[in-house]
Design an enzyme around this catalytic site. Structure first.
Site, mmCIF file in Angstrom:
data_model
loop_
_atom_site.group_PDB
_atom_site.id
_atom_site.type_symbol
_atom_site.label_atom_id
_atom_site.label_comp_id
_atom_site.label_asym_id
_atom_site.label_seq_id
_atom_site.Cartn_x
_atom_site.Cartn_y
_atom_site.Cartn_z
ATOM 1 N N CYS A 65 0.893 -1.119 -0.232
ATOM 2 C CA CYS A 65 -0.164 -0.016 0.030
ATOM 3 C C CYS A 65 0.716 1.178 0.083
ATOM 4 O O CYS A 65 1.700 1.362 0.577
ATOM 5 C CB CYS A 65 -0.845 0.027 1.131
ATOM 6 S SG CYS A 65 -2.080 -1.488 1.296
ATOM 7 N N CYS A 101 -6.700 0.597 1.390
ATOM 8 C CA CYS A 101 -5.797 -0.533 1.108
ATOM 9 C C CYS A 101 -6.219 -2.014 1.442
ATOM 10 O O CYS A 101 -5.918 -2.872 0.745
ATOM 11 C CB CYS A 101 -4.656 -0.425 2.179
ATOM 12 S SG CYS A 101 -3.703 1.298 1.394
ATOM 13 N N CYS A 165 -17.630 23.321 17.664
ATOM 14 C CA CYS A 165 -16.207 22.855 18.401
ATOM 15 C C CYS A 165 -15.722 24.289 18.978
ATOM 16 O O CYS A 165 -15.199 24.228 20.122
ATOM 17 C CB CYS A 165 -15.287 22.605 17.004
ATOM 18 S SG CYS A 165 -15.995 21.153 16.208
ATOM 19 N N CYS A 168 -16.496 25.111 22.744
ATOM 20 C CA CYS A 168 -15.817 24.382 23.947
ATOM 21 C C CYS A 168 -14.158 24.905 23.813
ATOM 22 O O CYS A 168 -13.720 25.303 24.845
ATOM 23 C CB CYS A 168 -15.789 22.955 23.831
ATOM 24 S SG CYS A 168 -17.270 22.435 24.160
ATOM 25 N N HIS A 169 -13.556 24.842 22.647
ATOM 26 C CA HIS A 169 -12.029 25.111 22.391
ATOM 27 C C HIS A 169 -11.547 26.229 22.524
ATOM 28 O O HIS A 169 -10.326 26.546 22.495
ATOM 29 C CB HIS A 169 -11.511 24.069 21.411
ATOM 30 C CG HIS A 169 -11.865 22.870 21.288
ATOM 31 N ND1 HIS A 169 -11.034 21.905 22.377
ATOM 32 C CD2 HIS A 169 -12.858 21.975 20.868
ATOM 33 C CE1 HIS A 169 -11.434 20.923 22.219
ATOM 34 N NE2 HIS A 169 -12.313 20.664 21.508
ATOM 35 N N ARG A 211 -12.303 10.626 17.941
ATOM 36 C CA ARG A 211 -12.612 11.787 18.889
ATOM 37 C C ARG A 211 -13.504 12.778 18.358
ATOM 38 O O ARG A 211 -14.399 13.432 19.148
ATOM 39 C CB ARG A 211 -11.266 12.519 18.963
ATOM 40 C CG ARG A 211 -10.932 13.791 19.498
ATOM 41 C CD ARG A 211 -11.254 13.673 21.023
ATOM 42 N NE ARG A 211 -12.587 13.899 21.443
ATOM 43 C CZ ARG A 211 -12.999 13.777 22.726
ATOM 44 N NH1 ARG A 211 -12.298 13.341 23.899
ATOM 45 N NH2 ARG A 211 -14.422 14.038 22.984
ATOM 46 N N CYS A 215 -16.886 14.110 20.165
ATOM 47 C CA CYS A 215 -17.349 15.451 20.131
ATOM 48 C C CYS A 215 -18.595 15.941 19.712
ATOM 49 O O CYS A 215 -19.593 16.713 20.494
ATOM 50 C CB CYS A 215 -16.152 16.565 19.633
ATOM 51 S SG CYS A 215 -14.665 16.367 20.446
#
Length: 255
Positions: A65, A101, A165, A168-169, A211, A215
């Site tokens: 691959c 692959c 997003c 929060c961040h 992740r 979220c």
């Protein structure tokens, strides 16, 4: 006591004490090494290496691959993803390229591809980029379009709670324990290299796809499907904004 039970207990203690999540992760990592002698990340990387060398229905292995630097070349490859691939005509991240692959080269049917095996392979391949710098480009129109979508999604407010997003961040980063600040997410201090990782608080192995899905669940928004465009767009946006960041350790060990 199982690792995940221990992790949850320690995570709650850290939260109650207002401990820096990064420092706490370092401490738990050392404690786990002292008690078990090996980290879960090492075990998953070993599993990924075995899968990498396993022959598929086509009789080929993952060594056939191309992850962007040529067939079988893994050193630094994950640090350059997501990127556009000419053979598929689309932008792919590490997870998506692994699926490509497994199906196109090794000969597995899409329904035969197991998510946990994709994650293990991602852990192994990503481990070959430790010490490398993030180098993500926007050369192709497909990459630029996906980046624009990722930026829009990062700042968009949606879901039952009307947050996103950036809520929060950026907006509430100092008011919510364990949330990475703007600099960590968008790269001002070049430290967005946390995923793939082992989460000791719940004994789970996650890539960035996991992740991002988590979220979305946290903000009360339907989770995008694995390998879908919204996830890929956010990944490209975040990765590009962290160009130059040195991967200290992949896979990481986090709360």
């Amino acid at each position: 006591m199982r690792v995940w039970v221990w992790g949850v207990f320690l995570a709650l203690m850290a939260f109650a004490q207002g401990t820096d999540p990064r420092e706490e992760a370092k401490r738990q990592k050392e404690l786990l090494l002292q008690t078990a002698g090996i980290l879960p990340t090492e075990l998953v990387v070993q599993q990924g290496e075995e899968l990498f060398n396993r022959k598929g229905p086509s009789g080929k292995t993952m060594a056939e691959c191309d992850f962007g630097l040529g067939k079988g070349v893994l050193e630094g490859a994950a640090a350059r993803l997501p990127r556009y691939f000419l053979d598929t005509g689309r932008v792919e991240d590490l997870d998506g390229r692994i699926v490509t692959c497994l199906t196109r080269v090794l000969g597995y049917k899409p329904q035969e591809v197991k998510r946990q095996e994709v994650v293990a392979l991602a852990f192994y391949i990503a481990s070959k980029s430790t010490g490398h710098k993030i180098q993500v480009r926007l050369l192709f129109p497909e990459e630029r379009a996906l980046y624009a979508l990722g930026e829009k999604l990062f700042y968009a407010r949606s879901g039952q709670r009307d947050i996103g997003c950036a809520t929060c961040h950026i907006t509430y980063v100092k008011r919510r324990a364990g949330v990475l600040p703007y600099a960590d997410v968008l790269g001002e201090d070049k430290s967005w290299t946390h995923w793939p990782a082992y989460r000791y608080s719940n004994d789970q192995i996650w890539t960035m796809q996991d992740r991002i899905r988590a979220c979305y669940g946290n903000i009360g928004h339907p989770q995008p499907n694995f390998y879908s465009t919204p996830i890929l767009a956010l990944e490209l946006f975040l990765a590009y904004n962290n160009n130059g960041a040195v991967v200290e350790e992949w896979p990481a060990f986090v709360r």
